[in-house]
Design an enzyme around this catalytic site. Structure first.
Site, PDB file in Angstrom:
ATOM      1  N   LEU A  64       2.047  -0.516   8.146  1.00 51.66           N
ATOM      2  CA  LEU A  64       2.817  -1.721   7.071  1.00 51.66           C
ATOM      3  C   LEU A  64       2.004  -2.115   6.234  1.00 51.66           C
ATOM      4  O   LEU A  64       1.928  -2.956   5.499  1.00 51.66           O
ATOM      5  CB  LEU A  64       2.321  -2.881   8.992  1.00 51.66           C
ATOM      6  CG  LEU A  64       3.324  -2.671   9.778  1.00 51.66           C
ATOM      7  CD1 LEU A  64       3.659  -3.380  10.613  1.00 51.66           C
ATOM      8  CD2 LEU A  64       4.931  -2.167   8.790  1.00 51.66           C
ATOM      9  N   ARG A  65       0.687  -1.373   6.204  1.00 52.28           N
ATOM     10  CA  ARG A  65      -0.028  -1.935   4.882  1.00 52.28           C
ATOM     11  C   ARG A  65      -1.269  -2.919   4.630  1.00 52.28           C
ATOM     12  O   ARG A  65      -1.996  -2.673   3.674  1.00 52.28           O
ATOM     13  CB  ARG A  65       0.561  -0.883   3.300  1.00 52.28           C
ATOM     14  CG  ARG A  65       1.193   0.211   3.640  1.00 52.28           C
ATOM     15  CD  ARG A  65       0.204   1.002   3.826  1.00 52.28           C
ATOM     16  NE  ARG A  65       1.257   2.358   3.727  1.00 52.28           N
ATOM     17  CZ  ARG A  65       1.007   3.519   3.040  1.00 52.28           C
ATOM     18  NH1 ARG A  65      -0.489   3.958   4.746  1.00 52.28           N
ATOM     19  NH2 ARG A  65       1.342   4.666   3.062  1.00 52.28           N
ATOM     20  N   ASN A 278       1.468  14.971   5.458  1.00 47.44           N
ATOM     21  CA  ASN A 278       0.628  15.856   5.907  1.00 47.44           C
ATOM     22  C   ASN A 278       0.909  15.184   7.533  1.00 47.44           C
ATOM     23  O   ASN A 278       0.714  13.454   8.230  1.00 47.44           O
ATOM     24  CB  ASN A 278      -0.849  15.082   5.874  1.00 47.44           C
ATOM     25  CG  ASN A 278      -1.923  15.825   6.772  1.00 47.44           C
ATOM     26  OD1 ASN A 278      -1.798  16.925   6.757  1.00 47.44           O
ATOM     27  ND2 ASN A 278      -3.177  14.997   7.016  1.00 47.44           N
ATOM     28  N   ASP A 305       6.212   8.034  11.611  1.00 45.50           N
ATOM     29  CA  ASP A 305       5.003   7.602  10.717  1.00 45.50           C
ATOM     30  C   ASP A 305       5.858   7.352   9.304  1.00 45.50           C
ATOM     31  O   ASP A 305       5.020   8.012   8.287  1.00 45.50           O
ATOM     32  CB  ASP A 305       5.042   9.565  10.396  1.00 45.50           C
ATOM     33  CG  ASP A 305       3.252   8.850  10.130  1.00 45.50           C
ATOM     34  OD1 ASP A 305       2.530   8.521   9.650  1.00 45.50           O
ATOM     35  OD2 ASP A 305       2.473  10.511  10.186  1.00 45.50           O
TER      36      ASP A 305
END
Length: 424
Positions: A64-65, A278, A305
């Site tokens: 969610l940064r 990744n 993700d």
């Protein structure tokens, strides 16, 4: 708006109760109630004929940064995207700025999420600063609402530290989520190692970078007797290791993401940075193995993700572009494709996206049983649409599925009986 809602004529799918039939679901004062148990004069009726009514979807792996990178996403925008994707709950990873490795940051996330459109379950860091040197304060984070710990994005290289993390987290009732990556093999790589990476002139990441670390995590889970959860599984080898471990009783669960069963490494052709992630997109054989593992129970969860980035971080040379895609609003549609192809049953899909995440995280939800909180998702499995990433609720548009025609989506989402999204 009335606090009494009736969802009529939907196909109710609740694997925990063994329910799969057309019936009504009644929601009163935020809870599921028995149909016919109260007067229905003052109520809102939604006819959901042709739709599925399922326990609210739970995404146990999102970024969610916030705090620190609100220009990419905020808790408010991320949970709106979650609601639009059919999710009533999300578990957010700790690689924020500052890192969620202490009670203050955990509390900040919970407070910011209190008025948002999905339940937010903070995941604390395994190690302080994600540096892999010393354990974070699990007890303090647990008190503020953390449900798990992970150094997602940064594998824990030190095996002794990972052992201690399992033992310490277990004593606090916290799940350990592993980012399984052997850095000595993956460092400097930017796509799957193989013929395509050679042709494109890009350094590859071999499948062994994942499977070697998955084997270590299984060994540590076996040694300690503690449950470990493997994030974003992408390879045949990892699937085989997890399957064998489960067969001998190791306490291991695993997740994958829709991009690993919807795409292969071919998606990076043309140096498409929206297909850079990744672990990287793998081969067709890996993709097929992931689908099989979802069907047979080897992989327990479909998680997104969700990794939002700006154009500035994606429209650069492939080898330096940021990893990850914004996935909250496409996850359900991509997963429903497996149902249409008869690779998964509808019941299994609900297990993978609702029941199992709730059970593994140890949070509420995952069922529509009478008396439980009304976290409900209404799905139209047939509605077709063109996904336009620029019009998503997320701040980010970094999706390899932009412009795809998709089929099936969430048309209404209810969190605690409150409508958080509706396009019925």
């Amino acid at each position: 708006m009335s606090n009494f809602t009736i969802l009529k004529n939907g196909r109710v799918i609740d694997p925990l109760q063994g329910r799969d039939q057309v019936e009504d679901v009644w929601i009163l004062n935020g809870n599921i109630v028995e149909p016919g148990s109260v007067e229905s004069a003052d109520c809102r009726v939604l006819d959901v004929d042709g739709c599925w009514v399922v326990p609210g979807l739970i995404d146990m792996h999102v970024h969610l940064r916030e705090p620190g990178e609100e220009y990419k996403e905020t808790i408010a925008s991320g949970t709106m995207a979650a609601a639009a994707g059919g999710f009533t709950g999300v578990a957010c990873m700790p690689n924020t700025n500052p890192v969620n490795d202490n009670a203050t940051v955990t509390a900040f996330i919970r407070e910011k999420a209190a008025q948002c459109n999905a339940r937010v379950y903070p995941v604390g860091a395994i190690s302080t600063g994600l540096k892999g040197e010393k354990l974070a304060e699990y007890g303090e984070m647990k008190k503020e609402g953390a449900v798990a710990v992970s150094d997602d994005g940064c594998p824990v290289v030190d095996s002794q530290l990972m052992r201690r993390a399992l033992e310490y987290a277990s004593s606090h009732g916290l799940l350990v989520i592993s980012h399984a990556e052997e850095l000595a093999l993956s460092r400097g790589g930017c796509m799957n190692e193989g013929e395509l990476s050679t042709r494109m002139g890009l350094r590859g990441i071999p499948a062994a970078a994942e499977s070697i670390m998955v084997q270590r995590e299984i060994e540590l889970a076996e040694l300690t007797g503690v449950h470990i959860h493997i994030a974003h599984v992408s390879t045949v080898a990892a699937v085989r290791l997890i399957r064998a471990a489960k067969e001998r009783g190791v306490r291991v669960t695993a997740e994958t993401a829709p991009h690993y069963f919807s795409l292969t490494e071919e998606a990076v052709t043309g140096y498409n940075t929206n297909a850079k992630m990744n672990p990287p997109l793998r081969s067709e054989a890996d993709r097929r193995a992931i689908v099989e593992a979802l069907a047979d129970g080897t992989i327990d969860v479909i998680a997104t993700d969700h990794a939002p980035h700006t154009v500035l971080e994606k429209e650069v040379e492939f080898n330096i572009a940021a990893n990850g895609i914004a996935g909250l609003e496409t996850s359900l549609s991509l997963s429903l494709a497996l149902v249409r192809e008869e690779l998964l049953s509808p019941q299994r899909l609900v297990e993978l996206m609702s029941c199992n995440p709730a059970a593994i995280l140890g949070v509420g939800g995952g069922t529509l049983i009478v008396g439980k909180t009304a976290d409900v998702t209404v799905i139209d499995p047939d509605r077709k649409y063109i996904f336009d990433a620029a019009k998503s609720f997320s701040k980010a548009a970094n999706s390899p599925f932009d412009g795809w025609e998709l089929q099936g989506l969430a048309v209404a989402t209810f969190m605690g009986g409150a409508e958080t999204y509706n396009v019925l």
